[in-house]
Design a protein around this motif. Structure first.
Motif, PDB file in Angstrom:
ATOM      1  N   THR A 126     -68.771 -40.411  12.708  1.00 38.46           N
ATOM      2  CA  THR A 126     -68.772 -39.537  11.199  1.00 38.46           C
ATOM      3  C   THR A 126     -67.895 -38.583  11.218  1.00 38.46           C
ATOM      4  O   THR A 126     -67.275 -38.118  10.315  1.00 38.46           O
ATOM      5  CB  THR A 126     -70.481 -38.890  11.346  1.00 38.46           C
ATOM      6  OG1 THR A 126     -70.331 -38.056  12.586  1.00 38.46           O
ATOM      7  CG2 THR A 126     -71.630 -39.704  11.296  1.00 38.46           C
ATOM      8  N   LYS A 129     -64.920 -39.867   9.188  1.00 39.85           N
ATOM      9  CA  LYS A 129     -65.193 -39.669   7.796  1.00 39.85           C
ATOM     10  C   LYS A 129     -64.642 -38.376   7.117  1.00 39.85           C
ATOM     11  O   LYS A 129     -64.191 -38.337   6.139  1.00 39.85           O
ATOM     12  CB  LYS A 129     -66.707 -39.693   7.373  1.00 39.85           C
ATOM     13  CG  LYS A 129     -67.318 -41.137   7.709  1.00 39.85           C
ATOM     14  CD  LYS A 129     -68.936 -40.958   7.335  1.00 39.85           C
ATOM     15  CE  LYS A 129     -69.016 -40.598   6.025  1.00 39.85           C
ATOM     16  NZ  LYS A 129     -70.577 -40.606   5.759  1.00 39.85           N
ATOM     17  N   GLU A 130     -64.284 -37.429   8.172  1.00 37.93           N
ATOM     18  CA  GLU A 130     -63.687 -36.206   7.722  1.00 37.93           C
ATOM     19  C   GLU A 130     -62.393 -36.374   7.484  1.00 37.93           C
ATOM     20  O   GLU A 130     -61.391 -35.597   7.082  1.00 37.93           O
ATOM     21  CB  GLU A 130     -64.030 -35.269   8.887  1.00 37.93           C
ATOM     22  CG  GLU A 130     -65.486 -34.738   8.938  1.00 37.93           C
ATOM     23  CD  GLU A 130     -65.845 -33.800  10.006  1.00 37.93           C
ATOM     24  OE1 GLU A 130     -64.756 -33.184  10.498  1.00 37.93           O
ATOM     25  OE2 GLU A 130     -66.915 -33.700  10.521  1.00 37.93           O
ATOM     26  N   PRO A 132     -60.450 -38.766   5.704  1.00 39.70           N
ATOM     27  CA  PRO A 132     -60.189 -40.305   4.910  1.00 39.70           C
ATOM     28  C   PRO A 132     -58.852 -40.482   4.532  1.00 39.70           C
ATOM     29  O   PRO A 132     -58.667 -41.677   3.988  1.00 39.70           O
ATOM     30  CB  PRO A 132     -60.924 -39.798   3.624  1.00 39.70           C
ATOM     31  CG  PRO A 132     -60.952 -38.193   3.400  1.00 39.70           C
ATOM     32  CD  PRO A 132     -60.976 -37.692   4.940  1.00 39.70           C
ATOM     33  N   LEU A 152     -68.350 -47.008   8.754  1.00 39.55           N
ATOM     34  CA  LEU A 152     -68.278 -45.620   8.097  1.00 39.55           C
ATOM     35  C   LEU A 152     -66.959 -45.034   7.586  1.00 39.55           C
ATOM     36  O   LEU A 152     -67.171 -44.286   6.884  1.00 39.55           O
ATOM     37  CB  LEU A 152     -69.097 -44.690   9.217  1.00 39.55           C
ATOM     38  CG  LEU A 152     -70.442 -44.903   9.536  1.00 39.55           C
ATOM     39  CD1 LEU A 152     -70.874 -43.547  10.609  1.00 39.55           C
ATOM     40  CD2 LEU A 152     -71.366 -45.028   8.456  1.00 39.55           C
ATOM     41  N   SER A 153     -66.039 -45.858   7.809  1.00 40.68           N
ATOM     42  CA  SER A 153     -64.847 -45.555   7.452  1.00 40.68           C
ATOM     43  C   SER A 153     -64.357 -46.047   6.420  1.00 40.68           C
ATOM     44  O   SER A 153     -65.077 -47.101   5.547  1.00 40.68           O
ATOM     45  CB  SER A 153     -63.658 -45.809   8.457  1.00 40.68           C
ATOM     46  OG  SER A 153     -63.627 -46.979   8.844  1.00 40.68           O
ATOM     47  N   GLY A 154     -63.300 -45.806   5.476  1.00 43.91           N
ATOM     48  CA  GLY A 154     -62.751 -46.362   4.496  1.00 43.91           C
ATOM     49  C   GLY A 154     -62.365 -47.765   4.390  1.00 43.91           C
ATOM     50  O   GLY A 154     -61.691 -48.277   5.560  1.00 43.91           O
ATOM     51  N   GLN A 157     -58.629 -47.909   5.997  1.00 39.09           N
ATOM     52  CA  GLN A 157     -58.701 -47.454   7.369  1.00 39.09           C
ATOM     53  C   GLN A 157     -58.886 -48.682   8.321  1.00 39.09           C
ATOM     54  O   GLN A 157     -59.699 -49.265   8.248  1.00 39.09           O
ATOM     55  CB  GLN A 157     -59.712 -46.293   7.599  1.00 39.09           C
ATOM     56  CG  GLN A 157     -59.370 -45.157   6.904  1.00 39.09           C
ATOM     57  CD  GLN A 157     -60.101 -43.963   6.704  1.00 39.09           C
ATOM     58  OE1 GLN A 157     -61.487 -43.997   6.824  1.00 39.09           O
ATOM     59  NE2 GLN A 157     -59.773 -42.693   7.293  1.00 39.09           N
ATOM     60  N   ARG A 427     -74.995 -50.929   7.350  1.00 38.41           N
ATOM     61  CA  ARG A 427     -74.894 -49.523   6.836  1.00 38.41           C
ATOM     62  C   ARG A 427     -75.989 -49.028   5.959  1.00 38.41           C
ATOM     63  O   ARG A 427     -76.575 -47.818   6.324  1.00 38.41           O
ATOM     64  CB  ARG A 427     -73.888 -49.576   5.529  1.00 38.41           C
ATOM     65  CG  ARG A 427     -72.522 -49.816   6.008  1.00 38.41           C
ATOM     66  CD  ARG A 427     -71.430 -49.449   4.875  1.00 38.41           C
ATOM     67  NE  ARG A 427     -70.170 -49.918   5.144  1.00 38.41           N
ATOM     68  CZ  ARG A 427     -69.622 -50.873   4.966  1.00 38.41           C
ATOM     69  NH1 ARG A 427     -70.244 -51.830   4.102  1.00 38.41           N
ATOM     70  NH2 ARG A 427     -68.358 -51.451   5.265  1.00 38.41           N
ATOM     71  N   GLU A 431     -77.860 -45.447   7.099  1.00 41.54           N
ATOM     72  CA  GLU A 431     -78.296 -44.365   5.964  1.00 41.54           C
ATOM     73  C   GLU A 431     -79.771 -44.187   5.996  1.00 41.54           C
ATOM     74  O   GLU A 431     -79.962 -42.849   5.704  1.00 41.54           O
ATOM     75  CB  GLU A 431     -78.032 -45.130   4.614  1.00 41.54           C
ATOM     76  CG  GLU A 431     -76.646 -45.112   4.143  1.00 41.54           C
ATOM     77  CD  GLU A 431     -76.216 -46.169   3.030  1.00 41.54           C
ATOM     78  OE1 GLU A 431     -77.376 -46.941   2.628  1.00 41.54           O
ATOM     79  OE2 GLU A 431     -75.078 -46.523   2.683  1.00 41.54           O
TER      80      GLU A 431
END
Length: 445
Positions: A126, A129-130, A132, A152-154, A157, A427, A431
């Motif tokens: 997580t 995700k900070e 991006p 969880l990443s873009g 990335q 995912r 979630e």
């Protein structure tokens, strides 16, 4: 009469490095014990061979086809610790915000010191995700963690695992074929697994620990299940019991058993599922009467801890506070004062206001780092034998230097990707976990 003041010698800070400890043992400087002297050499000596490498998991059987790492260039294998440290710092400075380095609690000190974020597997996934805008996420951990970061990443990335041979024996103990077969056998016993009873509950809800492959997370997502961590396992089981009459919990039997037992589930309602036996080695009656079906998996690090070690710690330190990880066997958890996740252990020590003696039952890299960070306390590992997680230990600063300098050169090595057919349901399971919030408590126990 003149008085001469003799300065008090400065207290030498504790050395958090497990590698230094092992080198001292092998050289004869230290009389401590290690589980294998092979830990003193570079992991590249083992990367081309099948197996988890030297350390706590070396006796576990690795699946056929498990990833292996290609040869590391000699410049990195032969570099000194100081040279690798300088090369890593220089590469990070050149890359700037283009790359972020994540370091698991159980990583070597020589690697963790370069991490932008340090935490457990989910905290790190997580944390990615900070950032991006980071083009590359260098995950210093093991394979399933890098997969979760990719989930969880873009999409733009790249998640990089410095050593592809850094797997996880526990995660490998539940592969997708075994789990699919288990699901089919459960349907034969329990009936239609999608059929709801008068309370809206299905016969079984699959719950997977974060320490599992993306394929397993995808399976769970497709079948109405959920992911858990060691810190939210009870909340997740409560969620699952609201939706199913029983739970299939994998891959770690000990986390499942310890959590369900604390919730009041009787041991006789927690049969074991051994994937190498028909019906997992249980009877149809056992499965019908079950509340939690436990997969026959475990963590080789946490299985090393014993009640005898706790007894010894209490004999030598009558006021000791014993904290163990819930992946430890049930008798060890029962004998300890407390059990909690790696982050729980860290926070418990940080919150202690008076000098305290702590005996900790978790991976040695974290324990030594905590001892160095909190010198006002006496902190030691319950297991006196220096034996790190064999797969975590395969992330050597030589590999970190290599992947960072490859990124500087415009190349992306060791990229970990999860295909869309697996990623999408995985995912969903993640979630669901994020939506299942644990109750807010005033303070840690």
């Amino acid at each position: 009469m003149s008085i001469t003041f003799v300065p008090t010698p400065a207290v030498q800070p504790l050395d958090a490095s497990v590698d230094h400890a092992i080198q001292s043992i092998v050289s004869g400087v230290s009389t401590d014990e290690t589980c294998t002297t092979d830990l003193a050499v570079g992991p590249w000596d083992f990367d081309t061979r099948p197996g988890y490498g030297p350390g706590s998991s070396m006796g576990d059987v690795i699946p056929t086809g498990a990833p292996r790492q290609g040869e590391l260039p000699a410049a990195y294998r032969e570099a000194s610790e100081d040279e690798l440290d300088q090369r890593i710092r220089a590469a990070k400075a050149t890359l700037g915000d283009r790359a972020v380095v994540l370091g698991h609690f159980y990583q070597r000190e020589e690697v963790v010191r370069h991490a932008d974020y340090v935490g457990d597997s989910f905290q790190l996934a997580t944390a990615a995700k900070e950032r991006p805008d980071a083009e590359a996420i260098v995950f210093c951990g093991v394979h399933f963690m890098a997969e979760t970061a990719d989930l969880l990443s873009g999409p733009d990335q790249a998640v990089i695992l410095p050593n592809l041979a850094a797997g996880c024996s526990m995660a490998d103990m539940a592969d997708i074929d075994q789990v699919e077969d288990c699901w089919e056998q459960l349907a034969d016993v329990l009936g239609d697994l999608d059929a709801q009873d008068e309370h809206g509950r299905v016969p079984v809800i699959p719950v997977t620990y974060m320490n599992s492959s993306a394929a397993i997370k995808g399976f769970v997502g497709r079948h109405g299940g959920i992911v858990c961590t060691s810190s939210n396992a009870q909340t997740v089981l409560e969620w699952a019991f609201e939706r199913g009459r029983r739970v299939l919990f994998f891959p770690d039997q000990h986390l499942g058993r310890n959590t369900a037992k604390a919730m009041g589930v009787p041991l006789e309602q927690m049969p074991m599922w051994n994937p190498r036996k028909a019906l997992g080695g249980s009877t149809a009656s056992d499965l019908l009467e079950s509340r939690v079906i436990l997969w026959h998996g475990f963590c080789s690090v946490h299985r090393r801890f014993t009640v005898a070690q706790i007894d010894q710690a209490r004999a030598e330190h009558p006021e000791v506070r014993v904290i163990v990880h819930p992946e430890c066997p049930m008798d060890v958890v029962d004998a300890a004062d407390e059990a909690g996740s790696t982050d729980y252990i860290r926070r418990a020590i940080a919150a202690a206001t008076e000098p305290t003696t702590f005996a900790i039952g978790t991976e040695i890299n974290l324990v030594r780092r905590l001892a160095a960070q909190f010198p006002q306390h006496e902190i030691f590992c319950l297991d006196p034998v220096v034996c790190p997680c064999s797969t975590m230990y395969r992330i050597h600063p030589g590999y970190l230097a290599w992947v960072l300098e490859e990124l500087v050169a415009g190349r992306t090595p060791n990229r970990i990707t999860v295909t869309a057919d697996v990623a999408d349901p995985a995912r969903v399971a993640l979630e669901r976990m994020l939506a299942a919030k644990p109750p807010v408590v005033a303070s840690a126990r």
